[in-house]
Each structure stands twice: as structure tokens, then as C-alpha cells.
Design a protein around this motif. Structure first.
Motif, mmCIF file in Angstrom:
data_model
loop_
_atom_site.group_PDB
_atom_site.id
_atom_site.type_symbol
_atom_site.label_atom_id
_atom_site.label_comp_id
_atom_site.label_asym_id
_atom_site.label_seq_id
_atom_site.Cartn_x
_atom_site.Cartn_y
_atom_site.Cartn_z
ATOM 1 N N LEU A 175 9.422 9.906 -3.835
ATOM 2 C CA LEU A 175 9.192 11.335 -3.684
ATOM 3 C C LEU A 175 9.555 12.043 -4.982
ATOM 4 N N SER A 176 8.698 12.949 -5.410
ATOM 5 C CA SER A 176 8.859 13.569 -6.726
ATOM 6 C C SER A 176 10.205 14.254 -6.889
ATOM 7 N N TYR A 177 10.673 14.943 -5.854
ATOM 8 C CA TYR A 177 11.926 15.694 -6.017
ATOM 9 C C TYR A 177 13.125 14.765 -6.174
ATOM 10 N N GLN A 178 13.002 13.527 -5.701
ATOM 11 C CA GLN A 178 14.078 12.552 -5.866
ATOM 12 C C GLN A 178 13.986 11.826 -7.203
ATOM 13 N N ILE A 179 12.754 11.612 -7.682
ATOM 14 C CA ILE A 179 12.530 10.864 -8.920
ATOM 15 C C ILE A 179 12.661 11.755 -10.150
ATOM 16 N N GLY A 180 12.278 13.041 -9.995
ATOM 17 C CA GLY A 180 12.303 13.966 -11.127
ATOM 18 C C GLY A 180 11.005 13.999 -11.909
ATOM 19 N N TRP A 181 9.980 13.348 -11.382
ATOM 20 C CA TRP A 181 8.656 13.338 -12.005
ATOM 21 C C TRP A 181 7.612 13.509 -10.921
ATOM 22 N N ARG A 236 -2.068 -5.722 -7.200
ATOM 23 C CA ARG A 236 -1.945 -5.989 -5.766
ATOM 24 C C ARG A 236 -1.391 -4.788 -4.998
ATOM 25 N N ILE A 237 -1.346 -3.638 -5.676
ATOM 26 C CA ILE A 237 -0.958 -2.378 -5.032
ATOM 27 C C ILE A 237 -2.221 -1.575 -4.730
ATOM 28 N N LEU A 238 -2.304 -1.062 -3.531
ATOM 29 C CA LEU A 238 -3.364 -0.123 -3.156
ATOM 30 C C LEU A 238 -2.734 1.249 -2.960
ATOM 31 N N PHE A 239 -3.401 2.274 -3.464
ATOM 32 C CA PHE A 239 -2.894 3.643 -3.387
ATOM 33 C C PHE A 239 -3.972 4.536 -2.793
ATOM 34 N N ILE A 240 -3.596 5.306 -1.773
ATOM 35 C CA ILE A 240 -4.506 6.231 -1.100
ATOM 36 C C ILE A 240 -4.023 7.652 -1.369
ATOM 37 N N ASP A 241 -4.854 8.475 -2.020
ATOM 38 C CA ASP A 241 -4.450 9.827 -2.417
ATOM 39 C C ASP A 241 -5.673 10.734 -2.371
ATOM 40 N N ASP A 242 -5.435 12.035 -2.206
ATOM 41 C CA ASP A 242 -6.556 12.968 -2.103
ATOM 42 C C ASP A 242 -6.972 13.571 -3.439
ATOM 43 N N LYS A 243 -6.202 13.338 -4.512
ATOM 44 C CA LYS A 243 -6.500 13.981 -5.791
ATOM 45 C C LYS A 243 -6.994 12.976 -6.820
ATOM 46 N N ASP A 244 -8.081 13.342 -7.485
ATOM 47 C CA ASP A 244 -8.714 12.446 -8.448
ATOM 48 C C ASP A 244 -7.771 12.076 -9.581
ATOM 49 N N GLU A 245 -7.002 13.043 -10.099
ATOM 50 C CA GLU A 245 -6.143 12.751 -11.244
ATOM 51 C C GLU A 245 -5.042 11.752 -10.891
ATOM 52 N N ILE A 300 5.310 5.465 0.848
ATOM 53 C CA ILE A 300 4.817 6.815 0.566
ATOM 54 C C ILE A 300 5.080 7.114 -0.904
ATOM 55 N N LEU A 301 4.070 7.641 -1.575
ATOM 56 C CA LEU A 301 4.186 8.088 -2.969
ATOM 57 C C LEU A 301 3.648 9.508 -3.007
ATOM 58 N N SER A 302 4.552 10.488 -3.123
ATOM 59 C CA SER A 302 4.133 11.869 -2.891
ATOM 60 C C SER A 302 4.845 12.858 -3.800
ATOM 61 N N ASN A 303 4.104 13.890 -4.190
ATOM 62 C CA ASN A 303 4.701 15.080 -4.789
ATOM 63 C C ASN A 303 5.136 15.981 -3.639
ATOM 64 N N THR A 304 6.427 16.126 -3.462
ATOM 65 C CA THR A 304 6.924 16.953 -2.371
ATOM 66 C C THR A 304 8.327 17.427 -2.703
ATOM 67 N N CYS A 361 0.837 -1.202 0.000
ATOM 68 C CA CYS A 361 0.000 0.000 0.000
ATOM 69 C C CYS A 361 0.866 1.244 0.000
ATOM 70 N N TYR A 362 0.587 2.145 -0.942
ATOM 71 C CA TYR A 362 1.210 3.464 -0.975
ATOM 72 C C TYR A 362 0.239 4.497 -0.415
ATOM 73 N N PHE A 363 0.755 5.334 0.468
ATOM 74 C CA PHE A 363 0.013 6.473 0.988
ATOM 75 C C PHE A 363 0.594 7.755 0.406
ATOM 76 N N ASP A 364 -0.276 8.657 -0.016
ATOM 77 C CA ASP A 364 0.169 10.017 -0.314
ATOM 78 C C ASP A 364 0.578 10.663 1.007
ATOM 79 N N LEU A 365 1.319 11.756 0.919
ATOM 80 C CA LEU A 365 1.771 12.458 2.121
ATOM 81 C C LEU A 365 0.802 13.587 2.487
ATOM 82 N N GLY A 366 0.702 14.601 1.616
ATOM 83 C CA GLY A 366 -0.137 15.757 1.905
ATOM 84 C C GLY A 366 -1.614 15.434 1.868
#
Length: 212
Positions: free
Chosen positions: A145-151, A172-181, A116-120, A12-17
Motif C-alpha cells: 500500500l502506497s501510504y505504508q511504502i512511501g511511494w 511470473r507475476i500477474l498484475f490487474i489494474d485499471d490505469k494504463d500507466e 494487493i498493490l494499491s495507491n491508497t 497475482c497482484y490486484f489493484d484495490l480501487g
């Protein structure tokens, strides 16, 4: 794909913000306004609306380069706004969502691995990890993290990196995020995903996946 479970979750990946911590960019603008005496609207336009903060979150700028460009955009010298003061002002806008500690722990018991999978950006990540919050002390197996990946989400490349790091089939991955896109992009890859906000909303989403 719906936000109902159709396969066993192994990661499971959680967004941060707005999932693990809440944030308010207007607070960052107010912090900078107090330091510089500049209007909040001017700060918001030149730091956020201009795309400057996004460049930092994409890893295109390091701390010093970002602060230098911010000072130029605001018409300030380094004596008027040091890099340290600038980064502190833009980072001191987060609050912990401590109820998510139990949610992450429940997920770990169920799947064994969480991430964690996050734009930060570097400054925000350091700030959050250095706080004396329970959520800041939670250990994650993977951090994408986006700043480490470059995307940035919803770019396909950041999901590619997340899949490789998870090491399990996409379904088999679950992702929890606040943004629809961002949730839509995950579902397009075959992930299971739920759009929600941290706290009771996220706990309800996890309940639908029968993992709490």
C-alpha cells in the motif's frame, strides 16, 4: 509486452480501487459539502486538485496532519470539522465489487498466493477492511500500500517492494489494474499485466491468462 500469457503465473497482484471496490471522489466531496456547507468545487480543488490527498496516500501525512491541513485549506476549525468526521466523509465513497471474490479465490487456487498493490491511504484502507462486505473479508498474502511504502504507482520503488514481497521471478507475476500507466510500468519490469475494471471486465482478463 502484450496482455497475453507467456509464462506460468505464480503470484497475482490486484489493484484495490476500481478492481476490488469501486469509488467516486465526487461522493466524498458531496459528503464534505453536506457537513461544512462549502461548495463542492471548492472542496475538490483544495483537497484533491491541490495534491493534499496524494500526500496522504504517499504516507507523508498521518491522519491528524492531513485533517489539520484540510481544515486550513477549507478555512474551518476543528469544532466545525473534527478529524473523525473528515476522515469518515472522504472514506464513505466506496462500493464493493463482490463478483471479484470468486476471481480472487480462483486465482488463489491456481497460484497459491495473491496480493494487493494499491495507491491508497490509511483512512480508506481501514474503512474498506471494516465494512461487512464479502470482498473485505478476503485474505491476501501480501498487501503493498502506497501510504505504508512511501511511494505510489507508477513509481519504480513500489514495484520493487512488490517484487520482493512476492518472492517469484518478475515474469511470473500477474498484475490487474485499471490505469494504463500502472500496467505499463509493470510490463516494463517484465511482469504480466492487464488493464481492466473490476467485475466482468477483470474476469475476462483473467480468462485470457487461462487462470479461471
Amino acid at each position: 509486452m502484450s496482455d497475453s500469457p507467456n509464462a506460468s503465473i505464480e503470484f497475482c497482484y490486484f489493484d484495490l480501487g476500481n478492481i476490488l471496490v469501486s469509488f467516486d471522489e465526487s461522493v466524498a466531496c458531496e459528503n464534505l459539502s453536506r457537513q461544512t456547507k462549502l461548495p463542492i468545487d471548492q472542496i475538490r480543488e483544495r483537497i484533491y486538485a491541490s495534491g493534499l490527498q496524494q500526500r496522504y496516500e504517499r504516507g507523508q501525512l498521518d491522519d491528524e496532519a492531513y485533517a489539520d491541513l484540510a481544515r486550513q485549506a477549507l478555512g474551518l476549525s476543528i469544532d466545525q470539522l473534527s478529524t473523525r468526521d473528515f476522515l469518515t466523509a472522504i472514506s464513505d465513497m466506496f462500493s464493493p465489487i463482490e463478483s471479484m471474490v470468486a476471481a480472487v479465490q480462483a486465482m488463489r487456487r491456481q497460484t497459491g498466493r495473491v496480493g494487493i498493490l494499491s495507491n491508497t491511504c490509511d483512512a480508506h484502507w481501514r474503512w474498506i477492511r471494516n465494512q461487512d462486505w464479502r470482498i473485505s473479508g478476503v485474505e491476501f498474502d501480501v498487501t503493498i500500500l502506497s501510504y505504508q511504502i512511501g511511494w505510489m504507482k507508477p513509481d519504480v520503488q513500489i514495484y520493487d517492494a512488490a517484487e520482493q514481497a512476492a518472492g517469484v521471478p518478475p515474469e511470473r507475476i500477474l498484475f490487474i489494474d485499471d490505469k494504463d500507466e500502472n500496467v505499463h510500468a509493470a510490463r516494463q519490469r517484465g511482469w504480466q499485466a492487464a488493464q481492466c475494471w473490476g467485475g466482468p471486465d477483470a474476469c475476462a482478463a483473467l480468462d485470457r491468462y487461462m487462470i479461471r
